[in-house]
Design a protein around this motif. Structure first.
Motif, mmCIF file in Angstrom:
data_model
loop_
_atom_site.group_PDB
_atom_site.id
_atom_site.type_symbol
_atom_site.label_atom_id
_atom_site.label_comp_id
_atom_site.label_asym_id
_atom_site.label_seq_id
_atom_site.Cartn_x
_atom_site.Cartn_y
_atom_site.Cartn_z
ATOM 1 N N TRP A 24 -7.710 20.850 4.156
ATOM 2 C CA TRP A 24 -8.855 21.008 4.857
ATOM 3 C C TRP A 24 -7.691 22.924 5.459
ATOM 4 O O TRP A 24 -8.434 23.730 5.496
ATOM 5 N N PHE A 25 -6.795 23.106 5.108
ATOM 6 C CA PHE A 25 -5.508 24.435 6.259
ATOM 7 C C PHE A 25 -5.436 25.164 4.786
ATOM 8 O O PHE A 25 -5.493 26.400 4.855
ATOM 9 N N THR A 26 -6.139 24.581 3.442
ATOM 10 C CA THR A 26 -5.747 25.432 2.418
ATOM 11 C C THR A 26 -6.789 26.804 2.405
ATOM 12 O O THR A 26 -6.938 27.663 2.264
ATOM 13 N N ASP A 27 -8.177 25.540 2.728
ATOM 14 C CA ASP A 27 -9.527 26.272 3.246
ATOM 15 C C ASP A 27 -9.314 27.559 3.558
ATOM 16 O O ASP A 27 -10.110 28.244 3.826
ATOM 17 N N MET A 76 0.315 -1.076 0.026
ATOM 18 C CA MET A 76 0.230 0.262 0.010
ATOM 19 C C MET A 76 0.590 1.271 0.211
ATOM 20 O O MET A 76 0.929 2.158 1.116
ATOM 21 N N PRO A 77 1.678 1.297 -1.340
ATOM 22 C CA PRO A 77 2.604 2.263 -1.310
ATOM 23 C C PRO A 77 1.710 3.702 -1.043
ATOM 24 O O PRO A 77 2.646 4.881 -0.370
ATOM 25 N N GLN A 78 0.800 4.268 -1.062
ATOM 26 C CA GLN A 78 -0.157 5.688 -1.631
ATOM 27 C C GLN A 78 -0.926 5.890 -0.024
ATOM 28 O O GLN A 78 -1.404 6.449 -0.359
ATOM 29 N N ALA A 79 -0.646 4.423 0.731
ATOM 30 C CA ALA A 79 -1.782 4.618 2.297
ATOM 31 C C ALA A 79 -1.240 5.756 2.321
ATOM 32 O O ALA A 79 0.007 6.244 2.747
ATOM 33 N N GLY A 80 -1.595 6.598 3.163
ATOM 34 C CA GLY A 80 -2.089 7.450 3.906
ATOM 35 C C GLY A 80 -1.987 9.322 2.472
ATOM 36 O O GLY A 80 -2.248 10.572 3.734
ATOM 37 N N ALA A 81 -1.812 9.203 2.078
ATOM 38 C CA ALA A 81 -1.819 10.160 0.696
ATOM 39 C C ALA A 81 -3.152 10.288 0.692
ATOM 40 O O ALA A 81 -3.231 11.683 0.894
ATOM 41 N N ARG A 82 -3.856 10.046 0.942
ATOM 42 C CA ARG A 82 -5.538 10.650 0.873
ATOM 43 C C ARG A 82 -5.679 11.760 1.878
ATOM 44 O O ARG A 82 -6.168 12.324 1.382
ATOM 45 N N GLY A 83 -5.562 11.053 2.916
ATOM 46 C CA GLY A 83 -5.264 11.851 4.111
ATOM 47 C C GLY A 83 -4.458 12.603 4.579
ATOM 48 O O GLY A 83 -4.551 13.973 4.738
ATOM 49 N N LEU A 84 -3.539 12.917 3.717
ATOM 50 C CA LEU A 84 -2.618 13.943 3.683
ATOM 51 C C LEU A 84 -3.627 15.319 2.452
ATOM 52 O O LEU A 84 -3.515 15.908 3.319
ATOM 53 N N SER A 85 -3.529 14.212 1.613
ATOM 54 C CA SER A 85 -4.616 15.303 0.313
ATOM 55 C C SER A 85 -5.476 16.322 1.600
ATOM 56 O O SER A 85 -5.877 17.144 1.289
#
Length: 114
Positions: free
Chosen positions: A109-112, A95-104
Motif C-alpha cells: 500500500w505504501f509502495t503504491d 503461527m510463525p508467519q502470523a502478521g506477515a500477510r498484513g505486513l506485506s
C-alpha cells in the motif's frame, strides 16, 4: 517399538502384554494360589508422557493446518474446542508467519502511494 531388553523381561516374567487407557503398556501375570483360585497381577512397563502420546498428534495436526493457512475458527471446530479464542491462545506459537500477510499488504500500500 519395545527395546530387546524390555521384550526379554516381559518374556521371562509375564503371561501377556496389555495396553490400556492412554497407551500404558502393562505386563500381566496370572498365578494360582494354594487355594486354587487364580490371581492376576499387572505392572506398568511403560507409560507415554503427554509429549509422546495422542496429544502430540493433535498439536502436529494443528500446526500443519495453521502453517497451511487454515483459519482459527475452522481449526477450533475440528479440534472440538468450544471457543476459537482458546485455540488461538493455545496454538499461536505455531503461527510463525502470523502478521506477515498484513505486513506485506501495508508495505504494498505504501509502495503504491509513493
Amino acid at each position: 517399538m519395545l527395546s530387546s531388553h524390555l521384550m526379554s523381561e516381559v518374556a521371562q516374567t509375564a503371561d501377556r502384554l496389555v495396553v490400556v487407557g492412554r497407551g500404558r503398556l502393562l505386563a500381566e501375570t496370572t498365578r494360582r494360589c494354594p487355594s486354587g483360585s487364580r490371581v492376576r497381577s499387572r505392572r506398568v512397563l511403560w507409560e507415554p508422557s503427554r509429549e509422546l502420546g495422542f496429544h502430540v498428534l493433535r498439536h502436529t495436526y494443528a500446526s500443519v493446518m495453521l502453517e497451511a493457512g487454515e483459519s482459527i475458527v475452522s481449526l477450533a471446530m475440528w479440534l472440538g474446542h468450544s471457543d476459537p479464542a482458546f485455540t488461538l491462545r493455545t496454538y499461536t506459537h505455531f503461527m510463525p508467519q502470523a502478521g506477515a500477510r498484513g505486513l506485506s499488504a501495508i508495505e504494498a500500500w505504501f509502495t503504491d502511494l509513493g
